[in-house]
Structures are given as C-alpha cells and as structure tokens.
Design a protein around this motif. Sequence first.
Motif, PDB file in Angstrom:
ATOM      1  N   ILE A 189       0.810  -1.232   0.000  1.00  0.00           N
ATOM      2  CA  ILE A 189       0.000   0.000   0.000  1.00  0.00           C
ATOM      3  C   ILE A 189       0.836   1.272   0.000  1.00  0.00           C
ATOM      4  O   ILE A 189       0.305   2.363   0.196  1.00  0.00           O
ATOM      5  CB  ILE A 189      -0.960   0.026   1.215  1.00  0.00           C
ATOM      6  CG1 ILE A 189      -0.171  -0.099   2.524  1.00  0.00           C
ATOM      7  CG2 ILE A 189      -2.021  -1.054   1.088  1.00  0.00           C
ATOM      8  CD1 ILE A 189      -1.058   0.054   3.756  1.00  0.00           C
ATOM      9  N   GLY A 190       2.148   1.155  -0.234  1.00  0.00           N
ATOM     10  CA  GLY A 190       2.960   2.365  -0.233  1.00  0.00           C
ATOM     11  C   GLY A 190       4.438   2.063  -0.267  1.00  0.00           C
ATOM     12  O   GLY A 190       4.890   1.173  -0.993  1.00  0.00           O
ATOM     13  N   ARG A 191       5.193   2.800   0.534  1.00  0.00           N
ATOM     14  CA  ARG A 191       6.640   2.616   0.616  1.00  0.00           C
ATOM     15  C   ARG A 191       7.080   2.729   2.065  1.00  0.00           C
ATOM     16  O   ARG A 191       6.440   3.411   2.871  1.00  0.00           O
ATOM     17  CB  ARG A 191       7.381   3.654  -0.234  1.00  0.00           C
ATOM     18  CG  ARG A 191       7.142   3.534  -1.720  1.00  0.00           C
ATOM     19  CD  ARG A 191       7.803   4.675  -2.480  1.00  0.00           C
ATOM     20  NE  ARG A 191       9.252   4.672  -2.290  1.00  0.00           N
ATOM     21  CZ  ARG A 191       9.978   5.780  -2.140  1.00  0.00           C
ATOM     22  NH1 ARG A 191       9.398   6.968  -2.096  1.00  0.00           N
ATOM     23  NH2 ARG A 191      11.292   5.694  -1.991  1.00  0.00           N
ATOM     24  N   ASP A 192       8.196   2.068   2.388  1.00  0.00           N
ATOM     25  CA  ASP A 192       8.676   2.012   3.765  1.00  0.00           C
ATOM     26  C   ASP A 192      10.193   2.121   3.810  1.00  0.00           C
ATOM     27  O   ASP A 192      10.888   1.855   2.840  1.00  0.00           O
ATOM     28  CB  ASP A 192       8.291   0.676   4.419  1.00  0.00           C
ATOM     29  CG  ASP A 192       6.821   0.362   4.316  1.00  0.00           C
ATOM     30  OD1 ASP A 192       6.095   0.657   5.249  1.00  0.00           O
ATOM     31  OD2 ASP A 192       6.419  -0.203   3.276  1.00  0.00           O
ATOM     32  N   VAL A 193      10.677   2.438   5.016  1.00  0.00           N
ATOM     33  CA  VAL A 193      12.091   2.387   5.311  1.00  0.00           C
ATOM     34  C   VAL A 193      12.219   2.145   6.815  1.00  0.00           C
ATOM     35  O   VAL A 193      11.301   2.486   7.574  1.00  0.00           O
ATOM     36  CB  VAL A 193      12.802   3.702   4.910  1.00  0.00           C
ATOM     37  CG1 VAL A 193      12.383   4.847   5.808  1.00  0.00           C
ATOM     38  CG2 VAL A 193      14.314   3.544   4.917  1.00  0.00           C
ATOM     39  N   VAL A 194      13.292   1.525   7.247  1.00  0.00           N
ATOM     40  CA  VAL A 194      13.555   1.340   8.677  1.00  0.00           C
ATOM     41  C   VAL A 194      14.841   2.092   9.011  1.00  0.00           C
ATOM     42  O   VAL A 194      15.865   1.911   8.339  1.00  0.00           O
ATOM     43  CB  VAL A 194      13.698  -0.149   9.050  1.00  0.00           C
ATOM     44  CG1 VAL A 194      13.980  -0.294  10.547  1.00  0.00           C
ATOM     45  CG2 VAL A 194      12.426  -0.916   8.692  1.00  0.00           C
ATOM     46  N   VAL A 195      14.772   2.951  10.023  1.00  0.00           N
ATOM     47  CA  VAL A 195      15.930   3.741  10.420  1.00  0.00           C
ATOM     48  C   VAL A 195      16.258   3.477  11.884  1.00  0.00           C
ATOM     49  O   VAL A 195      15.412   3.020  12.650  1.00  0.00           O
ATOM     50  CB  VAL A 195      15.694   5.256  10.212  1.00  0.00           C
ATOM     51  CG1 VAL A 195      15.410   5.563   8.747  1.00  0.00           C
ATOM     52  CG2 VAL A 195      14.554   5.762  11.096  1.00  0.00           C
ATOM     53  N   GLN A 196      17.500   3.791  12.229  1.00  0.00           N
ATOM     54  CA  GLN A 196      17.942   3.654  13.617  1.00  0.00           C
ATOM     55  C   GLN A 196      18.511   4.984  14.095  1.00  0.00           C
ATOM     56  O   GLN A 196      19.341   5.597  13.444  1.00  0.00           O
ATOM     57  CB  GLN A 196      19.003   2.568  13.752  1.00  0.00           C
ATOM     58  CG  GLN A 196      19.441   2.311  15.181  1.00  0.00           C
ATOM     59  CD  GLN A 196      20.411   1.148  15.276  1.00  0.00           C
ATOM     60  OE1 GLN A 196      21.617   1.330  15.128  1.00  0.00           O
ATOM     61  NE2 GLN A 196      19.876  -0.052  15.505  1.00  0.00           N
ATOM     62  N   TRP A 197      18.037   5.406  15.285  1.00  0.00           N
ATOM     63  CA  TRP A 197      18.503   6.640  15.900  1.00  0.00           C
ATOM     64  C   TRP A 197      19.594   6.329  16.916  1.00  0.00           C
ATOM     65  O   TRP A 197      19.753   5.174  17.333  1.00  0.00           O
ATOM     66  CB  TRP A 197      17.323   7.344  16.587  1.00  0.00           C
ATOM     67  CG  TRP A 197      16.236   7.719  15.651  1.00  0.00           C
ATOM     68  CD1 TRP A 197      15.132   6.996  15.334  1.00  0.00           C
ATOM     69  CD2 TRP A 197      16.151   8.916  14.857  1.00  0.00           C
ATOM     70  NE1 TRP A 197      14.355   7.656  14.407  1.00  0.00           N
ATOM     71  CE2 TRP A 197      14.966   8.839  14.096  1.00  0.00           C
ATOM     72  CE3 TRP A 197      16.969  10.032  14.723  1.00  0.00           C
ATOM     73  CZ2 TRP A 197      14.582   9.842  13.218  1.00  0.00           C
ATOM     74  CZ3 TRP A 197      16.582  11.042  13.851  1.00  0.00           C
ATOM     75  CH2 TRP A 197      15.405  10.946  13.110  1.00  0.00           C
ATOM     76  N   PRO A 198      20.351   7.340  17.352  1.00  0.00           N
ATOM     77  CA  PRO A 198      21.364   7.108  18.382  1.00  0.00           C
ATOM     78  C   PRO A 198      20.779   6.364  19.579  1.00  0.00           C
ATOM     79  O   PRO A 198      19.653   6.641  20.006  1.00  0.00           O
ATOM     80  CB  PRO A 198      21.798   8.530  18.765  1.00  0.00           C
ATOM     81  CG  PRO A 198      21.591   9.326  17.519  1.00  0.00           C
ATOM     82  CD  PRO A 198      20.338   8.755  16.898  1.00  0.00           C
ATOM     83  N   GLY A 199      21.536   5.421  20.102  1.00  0.00           N
ATOM     84  CA  GLY A 199      21.044   4.601  21.205  1.00  0.00           C
ATOM     85  C   GLY A 199      20.410   3.313  20.744  1.00  0.00           C
ATOM     86  O   GLY A 199      19.954   2.512  21.559  1.00  0.00           O
ATOM     87  N   GLY A 200      20.357   3.090  19.409  1.00  0.00           N
ATOM     88  CA  GLY A 200      19.783   1.855  18.895  1.00  0.00           C
ATOM     89  C   GLY A 200      18.275   1.831  18.850  1.00  0.00           C
ATOM     90  O   GLY A 200      17.667   0.762  18.950  1.00  0.00           O
TER      91      GLY A 200
END
Length: 302
Positions: free
Chosen positions: A138-149
């Motif tokens: 149904i769209g588009r995705d991405v997975v990101v990680q911020w400082p601290g995991g």
Amino acid sequence: MKLFKTLLAASALTLAAPAVMAAPAASADYAVGPQYDTTHVYVPADQFDAFVTSFSATFGGTTSKQGEFQVTPTPSLTKSQLILTPAGTLSVFGFKTPIPTPFGDERTGYLVTDLDAAVADARKHGATRLITSFPDPIGRDVVVQWPGGVNMQLYWHTAKPNYTPLASVPENRIYLTPDAADAFVKSWTGYAHGKITADDRNAPGDEVGQPGKTIRRIAIESGYGKMLVIVSDGQLPWPYGRDMAGYNVSDLNATLAKATAAGAETLVTAHAGADRQSAIVRFPGGYIAEIHQAADKKAKSK
C-alpha cells in the motif's frame, strides 16, 4: 576624480553596512498525525487472533480486515491487521515464515508526507538507514535507527488514509542510558520538531523498579505524538524496558479489569508515579504495555 570619489563613497558605505546573511531555512515537518502512527507488535502466528481480540476488548475501537501479505522486500509471509483504538493504533504482525532482518526490532511506524525527503532529513539529524526504502502493498517504507539503537519505520501510503483522531495519544517509551540519551533527544527533536515538555533529572527510580535510585524522565511532544525517554543505569528488573508504549486511559482500574477478563496478565500492579497511576500488563502473544491514568484524572476520581 569624480569617479574615484563615487567609488570611494560606495566602498565606505559597503564597509559601514554589515552584510545581511539569510537565515537558514527550517527543515520541513513531515509528520501527519498521531492517529497514523502505529506501534509495531509481532506475535506468534498461532496467537495472532487471541492478541487482537484481547487488546481490542481492553481498549475498544475497530480493526481492519485481517490479511496475509509480504510486507518485506525479501520473500516472507505474515498475517497483518490494524487495531484502531481511541488510545492508540497498532500494526500487528504474525509471521508465518522466518522474519527477515531488520524487521521485528522496529518499535513504531510513523506516516510521513514525503518518504524520500523525510529519510534525508532523518539522516541529516543522525539517523541511519537499516534498509533502504522499498515498496509494500500500500505504499513505501524504510527502517531507520537513531542514536542509542532506537529503531523506527517511516512509511508513506499511496492512497491517503483517513483515521479518526485519538481520544488520548499514547507515548513511545524509550529506555536509554546516559551514554546515548542526549544524542538521541537532540536527533529526534531536531527531526520531529519536538518540544521537550518536561525533563526531570532526579525522578524516583521506583517508577522503573529501582527503589533508592534516581532516573531521568524526558517527555517530548511532536507531530508524531508523545514520547517518554527514561534514562537509567540500565540495570532494570523485569519487565521494565520491555514496555514499548504507554496508553493513557480515564479509569485505570476499569481498564485493567477489562484486560484481565480478556486474557491479559498484570506484571506490575497499579502504583503511583511522578505524574500518573500506572501498571504494566502482558497480552496474549507476549506484547507488554504500560497503562496509566494521569494524576489529575486520578485526583478527580477520589
């Protein structure tokens, strides 16, 4: 000579008037609204229905039609369903195949207005892509990680959704040590245009099962909803640190009674905190959540 005087006067004027530097443009806010932000819940496929039934009975609301989809860019198959409650929205997954990396460790999915621009801005503010953007059904995705995991999904829908605003906005509960807390808060508030609404550096550790110690509690609000960053030495007793979301309700005791009747287990009984009366429960399938009643509501109920 006249030309020389004219040039000299112009030069003096230039020296006298400081250059006006254009202010840097503020980055855009890509948030859509808290009702579109989902807590990602992964449960065993054979406990999927039990979890959905239990959580829905506890908080009310509606569910989307259940289906089976490939929601990752590599081959996989999962049951998937939305639970839309007045206290928060959940995306529930019950994988029937092994879960490919990096999925299963992201705590939330945040709807954005422009995925590519949001990802670029997140990276500018210190986030790292764990996977590049990819299409889903149904769209588009991405997975990101911020400082601290801290892992999150950002997503965009091909067809704009329209969900009812929440009666109460849940909080994304993030546990960090002092090594990462400031870096995370700086990154997240910069990206999300977040506002720190409270920062208690000497909150009682009783709130996370550490009597006699102090913790730091940082409350943040943004277009993505609420966030509570809990900063401690990390030596947390079970089940603290496993609760990814906190749900605000008007009557804690009544909600806990509904949860128990629907098959949930109370792991931490109701107790007073800095700004709330709260408990921690585990729903069928293993999902652990904090449920709380705000202090002012509690006072009114006496």
